[in-house]
Scaffold this motif. Sequence first.
Motif, PDB file in Angstrom:
ATOM      1  N   ASN A  76       0.915   3.998  -2.940  1.00 11.60           N
ATOM      2  CA  ASN A  76       0.658   5.421  -2.677  1.00 11.60           C
ATOM      3  C   ASN A  76       1.824   6.285  -3.146  1.00 11.60           C
ATOM      4  O   ASN A  76       1.619   7.373  -3.702  1.00 11.60           O
TER       5      ASN A  76
ATOM      6  N   ASP B 223       0.830  -1.208   0.000  1.00  8.39           N
ATOM      7  CA  ASP B 223       0.000   0.000   0.000  1.00  8.39           C
ATOM      8  C   ASP B 223       0.865   1.258   0.000  1.00  8.39           C
ATOM      9  O   ASP B 223       0.580   2.216  -0.737  1.00  8.39           O
ATOM     10  N   ARG B 224       1.898   1.246   0.826  1.00  5.86           N
ATOM     11  CA  ARG B 224       2.775   2.428   0.876  1.00  5.86           C
ATOM     12  C   ARG B 224       3.470   2.636  -0.472  1.00  5.86           C
ATOM     13  O   ARG B 224       3.577   3.777  -0.945  1.00  5.86           O
TER      14      ARG B 224
ATOM     15  N   GLY C 239       1.619   9.030  -6.095  1.00  8.14           N
ATOM     16  CA  GLY C 239       2.043  10.417  -5.883  1.00  8.14           C
ATOM     17  C   GLY C 239       3.051  10.869  -6.931  1.00  8.14           C
ATOM     18  O   GLY C 239       3.032  12.016  -7.366  1.00  8.14           O
TER      19      GLY C 239
END
Length: 113
Positions: free
Chosen positions: A83, A79-80, A87
């Motif tokens: 993300n 997930d990180r 970004g």
Amino acid sequence: MHASLEAEQRSKAEALRIKKKLEGEINELEIALDHANKANNEAQKSIKRYQGQFREAECAYSEEARVRQEMAEKASLSDRRANALAGRWKKPVLCLILLERGKSKREAVTSRI
């Protein structure tokens, strides 16, 4: 004297009857004790078997919990990363959208001329 002899014989007969009765009760108690010992041995075997099964289940649970924790950590890391990647791509996508709008406006302006 004859009466005391009869009394003694009756006492011996009564003692013999009581002795036989007690011997019978002892035999019954010994049989009951054997049965109780056998049942106890079987119960001890069952307890050991259940303890082994419990240890196996406990180990399996620990392993599953460890695997679940690893999967949760991997999912969090994914997930990180997603993300972070999202970004990083927002700005170029935004620039592309703005470029497309500018191109459309320029085409609209040039087509009017």
